[in-house]
Scaffold this motif. Structure first.
Motif, PDB file in Angstrom:
ATOM      1  N   MET A 139       0.876  -1.201   0.012  1.00 38.67           N
ATOM      2  CA  MET A 139       0.006   0.035  -0.069  1.00 38.67           C
ATOM      3  C   MET A 139       0.765   1.268   0.081  1.00 38.67           C
ATOM      4  SD  MET A 139      -3.132  -0.933   2.348  1.00 38.67           S
ATOM      5  CE  MET A 139      -4.399   0.093   1.858  1.00 38.67           C
ATOM      6  N   ALA A 140       1.930   1.104   0.522  1.00 42.47           N
ATOM      7  CA  ALA A 140       2.735   2.261   0.559  1.00 42.47           C
ATOM      8  C   ALA A 140       3.479   2.738  -0.612  1.00 42.47           C
ATOM      9  CB  ALA A 140       4.049   2.207   1.693  1.00 42.47           C
ATOM     10  N   GLN A 141       3.306   1.518  -1.542  1.00 39.88           N
ATOM     11  CA  GLN A 141       3.959   1.791  -3.063  1.00 39.88           C
ATOM     12  C   GLN A 141       3.024   2.386  -4.113  1.00 39.88           C
ATOM     13  OE1 GLN A 141       7.160   1.242  -3.436  1.00 39.88           O
ATOM     14  NE2 GLN A 141       7.394   0.855  -1.435  1.00 39.88           N
ATOM     15  N   THR A 142       1.659   2.519  -3.384  1.00 42.68           N
ATOM     16  CA  THR A 142       0.574   3.100  -4.334  1.00 42.68           C
ATOM     17  C   THR A 142       1.095   4.464  -4.845  1.00 42.68           C
ATOM     18  OG1 THR A 142      -1.011   1.888  -2.941  1.00 42.68           O
ATOM     19  CG2 THR A 142      -1.750   3.764  -4.520  1.00 42.68           C
ATOM     20  N   PRO A 143       0.814   4.629  -5.887  1.00 37.84           N
ATOM     21  CA  PRO A 143       1.270   6.158  -6.687  1.00 37.84           C
ATOM     22  C   PRO A 143       0.642   7.236  -5.652  1.00 37.84           C
ATOM     23  CG  PRO A 143       0.853   4.760  -8.366  1.00 37.84           C
ATOM     24  CD  PRO A 143       0.527   3.650  -7.064  1.00 37.84           C
ATOM     25  N   GLY A 144       1.439   8.125  -5.329  1.00 36.86           N
ATOM     26  CA  GLY A 144       1.128   9.424  -4.558  1.00 36.86           C
ATOM     27  C   GLY A 144       1.140   9.112  -3.275  1.00 36.86           C
ATOM     28  N   VAL A 145       1.454   7.987  -2.732  1.00 31.99           N
ATOM     29  CA  VAL A 145       1.494   7.633  -1.234  1.00 31.99           C
ATOM     30  C   VAL A 145       2.992   7.774  -0.867  1.00 31.99           C
ATOM     31  CG1 VAL A 145       1.037   6.005   0.746  1.00 31.99           C
ATOM     32  CG2 VAL A 145      -0.549   6.286  -1.171  1.00 31.99           C
ATOM     33  N   ASP A 146       3.146   8.522   0.321  1.00 30.26           N
ATOM     34  CA  ASP A 146       4.626   8.917   0.647  1.00 30.26           C
ATOM     35  C   ASP A 146       4.915   8.036   1.708  1.00 30.26           C
ATOM     36  OD1 ASP A 146       5.338  10.868  -1.152  1.00 30.26           O
ATOM     37  OD2 ASP A 146       4.326  12.446   0.018  1.00 30.26           O
ATOM     38  N   LEU A 171      -3.336   4.960   8.156  1.00 25.18           N
ATOM     39  CA  LEU A 171      -2.940   6.341   8.033  1.00 25.18           C
ATOM     40  C   LEU A 171      -2.221   6.392   6.549  1.00 25.18           C
ATOM     41  CD1 LEU A 171      -2.411   9.328   9.110  1.00 25.18           C
ATOM     42  CD2 LEU A 171      -0.131   8.432   9.693  1.00 25.18           C
ATOM     43  N   ALA A 172      -2.570   7.308   6.024  1.00 28.87           N
ATOM     44  CA  ALA A 172      -1.837   7.505   4.594  1.00 28.87           C
ATOM     45  C   ALA A 172      -1.269   8.892   4.591  1.00 28.87           C
ATOM     46  CB  ALA A 172      -2.745   7.287   3.336  1.00 28.87           C
ATOM     47  N   LEU A 173      -0.133   9.233   4.351  1.00 31.83           N
ATOM     48  CA  LEU A 173       0.705  10.647   4.058  1.00 31.83           C
ATOM     49  C   LEU A 173       0.610  10.556   2.559  1.00 31.83           C
ATOM     50  CD1 LEU A 173       3.375  10.422   6.762  1.00 31.83           C
ATOM     51  CD2 LEU A 173       1.380  11.714   6.927  1.00 31.83           C
ATOM     52  N   THR A 174      -0.090  11.617   1.826  1.00 32.75           N
ATOM     53  CA  THR A 174       0.290  11.929   0.490  1.00 32.75           C
ATOM     54  C   THR A 174       0.691  13.282   0.328  1.00 32.75           C
ATOM     55  OG1 THR A 174      -2.207  12.362   0.468  1.00 32.75           O
ATOM     56  CG2 THR A 174      -1.698  10.100   0.037  1.00 32.75           C
ATOM     57  N   ARG A 175       1.058  13.768  -0.945  1.00 31.22           N
ATOM     58  CA  ARG A 175       1.344  14.903  -1.440  1.00 31.22           C
ATOM     59  C   ARG A 175      -0.131  15.691  -1.662  1.00 31.22           C
ATOM     60  NH1 ARG A 175       3.528  11.998  -4.965  1.00 31.22           N
ATOM     61  NH2 ARG A 175       5.238  10.589  -4.292  1.00 31.22           N
ATOM     62  N   ARG A 176      -0.172  16.874  -1.478  1.00 29.70           N
ATOM     63  CA  ARG A 176      -1.338  17.607  -1.607  1.00 29.70           C
ATOM     64  C   ARG A 176      -2.081  17.104  -3.119  1.00 29.70           C
ATOM     65  NH1 ARG A 176      -1.986  23.459  -1.535  1.00 29.70           N
ATOM     66  NH2 ARG A 176      -4.122  23.057  -1.465  1.00 29.70           N
ATOM     67  N   GLN A 177      -1.420  17.333  -4.250  1.00 34.12           N
ATOM     68  CA  GLN A 177      -1.791  16.932  -5.459  1.00 34.12           C
ATOM     69  C   GLN A 177      -1.753  15.524  -5.648  1.00 34.12           C
ATOM     70  OE1 GLN A 177      -3.654  19.370  -6.962  1.00 34.12           O
ATOM     71  NE2 GLN A 177      -3.078  20.666  -5.286  1.00 34.12           N
ATOM     72  N   HIS A 231       2.647  -1.153  12.468  1.00 31.64           N
ATOM     73  CA  HIS A 231       3.437  -1.198  11.338  1.00 31.64           C
ATOM     74  C   HIS A 231       3.669   0.115  10.698  1.00 31.64           C
ATOM     75  CE1 HIS A 231       3.642  -5.645  12.031  1.00 31.64           C
ATOM     76  NE2 HIS A 231       2.446  -5.630  12.038  1.00 31.64           N
ATOM     77  N   HIS A 232       4.711   0.530  10.080  1.00 36.07           N
ATOM     78  CA  HIS A 232       4.654   1.562   9.274  1.00 36.07           C
ATOM     79  C   HIS A 232       5.468   1.287   7.858  1.00 36.07           C
ATOM     80  CE1 HIS A 232       8.607   3.180  10.625  1.00 36.07           C
ATOM     81  NE2 HIS A 232       8.277   2.334  11.712  1.00 36.07           N
ATOM     82  N   ALA A 233       5.302   2.080   6.959  1.00 34.36           N
ATOM     83  CA  ALA A 233       6.070   1.895   5.537  1.00 34.36           C
ATOM     84  C   ALA A 233       5.987   3.012   4.852  1.00 34.36           C
ATOM     85  CB  ALA A 233       5.400   0.644   4.938  1.00 34.36           C
ATOM     86  N   GLY A 234       6.933   3.331   4.041  1.00 37.67           N
ATOM     87  CA  GLY A 234       6.991   4.235   3.041  1.00 37.67           C
ATOM     88  C   GLY A 234       8.125   4.955   3.002  1.00 37.67           C
ATOM     89  N   SER A 235       8.231   6.272   2.242  1.00 36.32           N
ATOM     90  CA  SER A 235       9.447   6.907   1.925  1.00 36.32           C
ATOM     91  C   SER A 235       9.690   7.973   2.900  1.00 36.32           C
ATOM     92  CB  SER A 235       9.606   7.630   0.522  1.00 36.32           C
ATOM     93  OG  SER A 235       8.336   8.340   0.526  1.00 36.32           O
ATOM     94  N   ILE A 236       8.914   8.292   4.022  1.00 37.62           N
ATOM     95  CA  ILE A 236       9.014   9.365   4.888  1.00 37.62           C
ATOM     96  C   ILE A 236       9.400   8.842   6.259  1.00 37.62           C
ATOM     97  CG2 ILE A 236       7.636  11.070   6.370  1.00 37.62           C
ATOM     98  CD1 ILE A 236       5.705  11.652   4.060  1.00 37.62           C
TER      99      ILE A 236
END
Length: 121
Positions: free
Chosen positions: A13-20, A93-99, A34-39
């Motif tokens: 899910m952290a690899q979903t386009p737009g998800v940081d 929880l998902a962290l995404t960019r504004r756009q 658990h947590h995952a992603g580039s942040i």
């Protein structure tokens, strides 16, 4: 084995386009499962963001006519926090960019699958 499946699903899910980044958080305690992603700070965001959900829970009688809360989205100048229930007592929880180009309909389907894994633990 189930923990590994849960981690793999969250990583995907952290690899979903737009998800940081994303995390599974216990609502009552704010503890991150658990947590995952580039942040790097996704765990810190997740712990603090669960307070948003608990605030709504405390104030839920005022929103009763609107029905159950299905998602909470906090838009900040540098990004967005999206929270969805994911199993009993757990938030995704998902962290995404504004756009963000995230497909939120697909995200909800994946959240339901993840919730099944959470419920099996």
């Amino acid at each position: 084995m189930k923990q590994m499946q849960l981690r793999q699903a969250l990583d995907a899910m952290a690899q979903t386009p737009g998800v940081d980044g994303c995390a599974l958080v216990e609502i009552e305690t704010g503890m991150v499962w658990h947590h995952a992603g580039s942040i790097d700070d996704v765990q810190t965001f997740a712990e603090a963001a669960s307070d948003y959900w608990r605030l709504h829970k405390r104030l839920s009688p005022q929103f009763e006519k609107l029905g159950d809360l299905r998602a909470s989205i906090m838009v900040h100048t540098q990004g967005r926090l999206t929270m969805l229930p994911c199993g009993k007592g757990i938030l995704l929880l998902a962290l995404t960019r504004r756009q963000s180009t995230t497909d939120w309909a697909q995200w909800q389907k994946e959240t339901r699958k993840l919730a099944l894994l959470v419920e099996d633990l």
